[in-house]
Design an enzyme around this catalytic site. Structure first.
Site, PDB file in Angstrom:
ATOM      1  N   HIS A  70      62.157  70.356 -40.856  1.00 11.58           N
ATOM      2  CA  HIS A  70      62.874  71.379 -40.084  1.00 11.58           C
ATOM      3  C   HIS A  70      61.952  71.905 -38.991  1.00 11.58           C
ATOM      4  O   HIS A  70      62.332  72.002 -37.847  1.00 11.58           O
ATOM      5  CB  HIS A  70      63.356  72.530 -40.968  1.00 11.58           C
ATOM      6  N   GLU A 122      63.266  73.488 -31.378  1.00 10.08           N
ATOM      7  CA  GLU A 122      62.011  73.717 -32.093  1.00 10.08           C
ATOM      8  C   GLU A 122      60.846  73.913 -31.125  1.00 10.08           C
ATOM      9  O   GLU A 122      59.974  74.747 -31.357  1.00 10.08           O
ATOM     10  CB  GLU A 122      61.723  72.567 -33.072  1.00 10.08           C
ATOM     11  N   HIS A 126      59.244  77.516 -31.225  1.00 13.76           N
ATOM     12  CA  HIS A 126      57.975  77.500 -31.951  1.00 13.76           C
ATOM     13  C   HIS A 126      56.850  76.768 -31.218  1.00 13.76           C
ATOM     14  O   HIS A 126      55.710  77.211 -31.231  1.00 13.76           O
ATOM     15  CB  HIS A 126      58.162  76.874 -33.335  1.00 13.76           C
TER      16      HIS A 126
END
Length: 161
Positions: A70, A122, A126
């Site tokens: 993930h 993502e 992040h």
């Protein structure tokens, strides 16, 4: 030492969250910062998740009984974490090394079938918080992106879920 924490599932994702306080040592050449206490490495068990949401990915992926990446992000024990650190840094799959892109197809694919959208999310949320360890000279976007995604794929291979 890896500390494993079972977190309550957040529908529709069922994930195992591995908290890796010492991952900083593994990534010492990649990410160094003081705005977080540890890295959270999160995986998804696709057969369980695909029982609760529609998964248009082909059945061979689901039948393999595997965990899919993930993501990995800096986190704090109080539940806060840095995110969306650089809105000018846009994900570009063309910047990924071909070998890395192939590994991502195996370990880090989207259950919706749109890998680029997932990886873009993502990266934006992040990856842009992945710090440049060289304060004298900034790394290129290509270097940062390959460093971030490669570290995560390598971690998944080391843990071998």
């Amino acid at each position: 030492r890896f500390q494993i924490c079972n977190t309550p599932p957040k529908p529709p994702m069922h994930s195992l969250k591995l908290i890796l306080p010492l991952l900083v040592a593994l990534c010492a050449t990649s990410a160094i910062a003081a705005d977080y206490e540890f890295f959270a490495f999160s995986t998804t068990w696709l057969p369980g998740m695909c029982q609760t949401v529609s998964c248009p990915i082909p059945n061979p992926f689901i039948d393999r009984q595997l965990f899919d990446i993930h993501g990995l992000w800096p986190d704090n024990f109080n539940g806060t974490f840095p995110q969306f650190c650089d809105n000018s840094s846009v994900y570009d799959p063309e910047l990924l090394a071909p070998a890395l892109a192939n590994k991502m197809k195996t370990h880090w694919f989207s259950y919706t079938g749109n890998d680029n959208l997932f990886h873009s999310h993502e990266w934006s949320k992040h990856g842009t918080c992945w710090n440049d360890p060289n304060p004298v000279g900034a790394l290129s976007l290509r270097q940062k992106m390959n460093d971030y995604f490669n570290t995560i794929v390598n971690l998944a291979e080391i843990i071998d879920l």
